[in-house]
Design a protein around this motif. Sequence first.
Motif, PDB file in Angstrom:
ATOM      1  N   UNK A   1       0.788  -1.219   0.000  1.00  8.51           N
ATOM      2  CA  UNK A   1       0.000   0.000   0.000  1.00  8.51           C
ATOM      3  C   UNK A   1       0.825   1.276   0.000  1.00  8.51           C
ATOM      4  N   UNK A   2       2.148   1.146   0.168  1.00  6.74           N
ATOM      5  CA  UNK A   2       3.022   2.321   0.186  1.00  6.74           C
ATOM      6  C   UNK A   2       3.705   2.563  -1.158  1.00  6.74           C
ATOM      7  N   UNK A   3       3.384   1.744  -2.135  1.00 11.90           N
ATOM      8  CA  UNK A   3       3.990   1.897  -3.452  1.00 11.90           C
ATOM      9  C   UNK A   3       3.410   3.106  -4.174  1.00 11.90           C
ATOM     10  N   UNK A   4       4.169   3.684  -5.102  1.00  9.68           N
ATOM     11  CA  UNK A   4       3.652   4.841  -5.852  1.00  9.68           C
ATOM     12  C   UNK A   4       2.540   4.444  -6.811  1.00  9.68           C
ATOM     13  N   UNK A   5       1.794   5.415  -7.243  1.00  9.66           N
ATOM     14  CA  UNK A   5       0.686   5.193  -8.171  1.00  9.66           C
ATOM     15  C   UNK A   5       1.161   4.467  -9.426  1.00  9.66           C
ATOM     16  N   UNK A   6       0.414   3.449  -9.806  1.00 10.79           N
ATOM     17  CA  UNK A   6       0.723   2.707 -11.015  1.00 10.79           C
ATOM     18  C   UNK A   6       1.743   1.604 -10.857  1.00 10.79           C
ATOM     19  N   UNK A   7       2.252   1.385  -9.658  1.00 15.72           N
ATOM     20  CA  UNK A   7       3.252   0.339  -9.432  1.00 15.72           C
ATOM     21  C   UNK A   7       2.632  -1.040  -9.656  1.00 15.72           C
ATOM     22  N   UNK A   8       3.481  -1.997 -10.016  1.00 11.29           N
ATOM     23  CA  UNK A   8       3.036  -3.350 -10.315  1.00 11.29           C
ATOM     24  C   UNK A   8       3.471  -4.308  -9.211  1.00 11.29           C
ATOM     25  N   UNK A   9       2.544  -5.146  -8.763  1.00  7.12           N
ATOM     26  CA  UNK A   9       2.782  -6.093  -7.674  1.00  7.12           C
ATOM     27  C   UNK A   9       2.479  -7.506  -8.157  1.00  7.12           C
ATOM     28  N   UNK A  10       3.379  -8.430  -7.846  1.00  4.74           N
ATOM     29  CA  UNK A  10       3.135  -9.850  -8.075  1.00  4.74           C
ATOM     30  C   UNK A  10       3.039 -10.530  -6.724  1.00  4.74           C
ATOM     31  N   UNK A  11       1.930 -11.214  -6.494  1.00  2.00           N
ATOM     32  CA  UNK A  11       1.672 -11.937  -5.241  1.00  2.00           C
ATOM     33  C   UNK A  11       1.601 -13.416  -5.592  1.00  2.00           C
ATOM     34  N   UNK A  12       2.680 -14.177  -5.220  1.00  2.00           N
ATOM     35  CA  UNK A  12       2.744 -15.571  -5.643  1.00  2.00           C
ATOM     36  C   UNK A  12       3.488 -16.415  -4.619  1.00  2.00           C
TER      37      UNK A  12
ATOM     38  N   UNK B   1      -2.847   0.440  -8.113  1.00  2.00           N
ATOM     39  CA  UNK B   1      -1.774  -0.519  -8.342  1.00  2.00           C
ATOM     40  C   UNK B   1      -2.188  -1.513  -9.422  1.00  2.00           C
ATOM     41  N   UNK B   2      -1.210  -2.052 -10.121  1.00  2.00           N
ATOM     42  CA  UNK B   2      -1.447  -3.184 -11.018  1.00  2.00           C
ATOM     43  C   UNK B   2      -1.062  -4.444 -10.237  1.00  2.00           C
ATOM     44  N   UNK B   3      -2.065  -5.150  -9.767  1.00  2.00           N
ATOM     45  CA  UNK B   3      -1.856  -6.250  -8.825  1.00  2.00           C
ATOM     46  C   UNK B   3      -2.153  -7.573  -9.534  1.00  2.00           C
TER      47      UNK B   3
ATOM     48  N   UNK C   1      -7.653  -6.976  -9.008  1.00  2.00           N
ATOM     49  CA  UNK C   1      -6.470  -7.792  -9.309  1.00  2.00           C
ATOM     50  C   UNK C   1      -6.689  -8.640 -10.553  1.00  2.00           C
ATOM     51  N   UNK C   2      -5.597  -9.029 -11.158  1.00  2.00           N
ATOM     52  CA  UNK C   2      -5.589  -9.999 -12.249  1.00  2.00           C
ATOM     53  C   UNK C   2      -5.142 -11.331 -11.662  1.00  2.00           C
ATOM     54  N   UNK C   3      -5.842 -12.414 -12.013  1.00  2.00           N
ATOM     55  CA  UNK C   3      -5.550 -13.716 -11.431  1.00  2.00           C
ATOM     56  C   UNK C   3      -4.998 -14.660 -12.488  1.00  2.00           C
ATOM     57  N   UNK C   4      -3.902 -15.337 -12.118  1.00  2.00           N
ATOM     58  CA  UNK C   4      -3.207 -16.211 -13.059  1.00  2.00           C
ATOM     59  C   UNK C   4      -2.879 -17.520 -12.363  1.00  2.00           C
ATOM     60  N   UNK C   5      -3.182 -18.628 -13.018  1.00  2.00           N
ATOM     61  CA  UNK C   5      -2.791 -19.938 -12.488  1.00  2.00           C
ATOM     62  C   UNK C   5      -1.446 -20.314 -13.097  1.00  2.00           C
TER      63      UNK C   5
ATOM     64  N   UNK D   1      11.728  -7.608 -15.569  1.00  2.00           N
ATOM     65  CA  UNK D   1      11.511  -6.242 -15.075  1.00  2.00           C
ATOM     66  C   UNK D   1      10.050  -5.809 -15.166  1.00  2.00           C
ATOM     67  N   UNK D   2       9.118  -6.707 -14.874  1.00  2.00           N
ATOM     68  CA  UNK D   2       7.696  -6.398 -15.004  1.00  2.00           C
ATOM     69  C   UNK D   2       7.073  -5.856 -13.717  1.00  2.00           C
ATOM     70  N   UNK D   3       7.722  -6.078 -12.556  1.00  2.00           N
ATOM     71  CA  UNK D   3       7.078  -5.758 -11.293  1.00  2.00           C
ATOM     72  C   UNK D   3       7.994  -4.926 -10.387  1.00  2.00           C
ATOM     73  N   UNK D   4       7.352  -4.051  -9.615  1.00  2.00           N
ATOM     74  CA  UNK D   4       8.064  -3.252  -8.626  1.00  2.00           C
ATOM     75  C   UNK D   4       8.204  -3.979  -7.292  1.00  2.00           C
ATOM     76  N   UNK D   5       7.269  -4.872  -7.013  1.00  2.00           N
ATOM     77  CA  UNK D   5       7.268  -5.617  -5.750  1.00  2.00           C
ATOM     78  C   UNK D   5       6.772  -7.022  -6.018  1.00  2.00           C
TER      79      UNK D   5
END
Length: 225
Positions: A55-66, A83-85, A109-113, A124-128
């Motif tokens: 939640x502290x990332x700048x506007x438009x930052x990309x996050x991958x949760x995996x 965010x792009x999550x 969020x976008x969900x991917x299996x 280099x697709x994600x900031x976090x």
Amino acid sequence: MRRSARGVERHWRHQRLIPAVYDFVVEHERLARLGGRVLWGVDVRAMYASFAEAGRLPTGAAVLDVPCGGGVAFRGVPPGADLRYVAADLSPMMLRRARAEAGRRGLPAVFVRLSVDRLPFPPSAFDLCVTYNGLHCLPDPTSAVAEMARVLRPGGVLRGSAVVTGAGRRFDALIAVFRWRGDFGAPGDVTDLRGWLSAAGLEAVSVSRSGALAHFSAVKPGGDD
């Protein structure tokens, strides 16, 4: 007891009980505190506190949760955050639960299996990248960490937690049971974890252990100072 990547995928694709129980516990922080203390001797408050970093990332930052599991890390994203999550998991059941959780929280969020060691994203697709309580389930954590580092942008951060060996006989015995069941892949100790992060070319490696759970973060070099 080392399982192949394909064997792990089959196991988690069809596993129902363990993921459902885990997801129910982690979604209720008070219950997770009790369960974490009893099962792994861990104070889980540090893990819940780390969720807020997204939640502290700048506007438009990309996050991958995996692996995203049922979406417990979503609680770190404030309503309306731009965010792009991307939430990814191997288990269809956990992705369904994560979609429902994102809907309740209004997180687009976008969900991917996918499998963590074969991420279908360009470099280099994600900031976090966040990976909570997943590395110990994998047969090859070294490759998984390398993949997560690959998709990070220079200056991007990898943050997460993982069960580790070497915290005591009781915990190591429990880890052995989970490995025998096929729920755990090839967990390592704190030194191994640091080695996986460093081998992936990450810097500013920080690892701390509470009970049998290690919290870690590292940075991909090359970002602005």
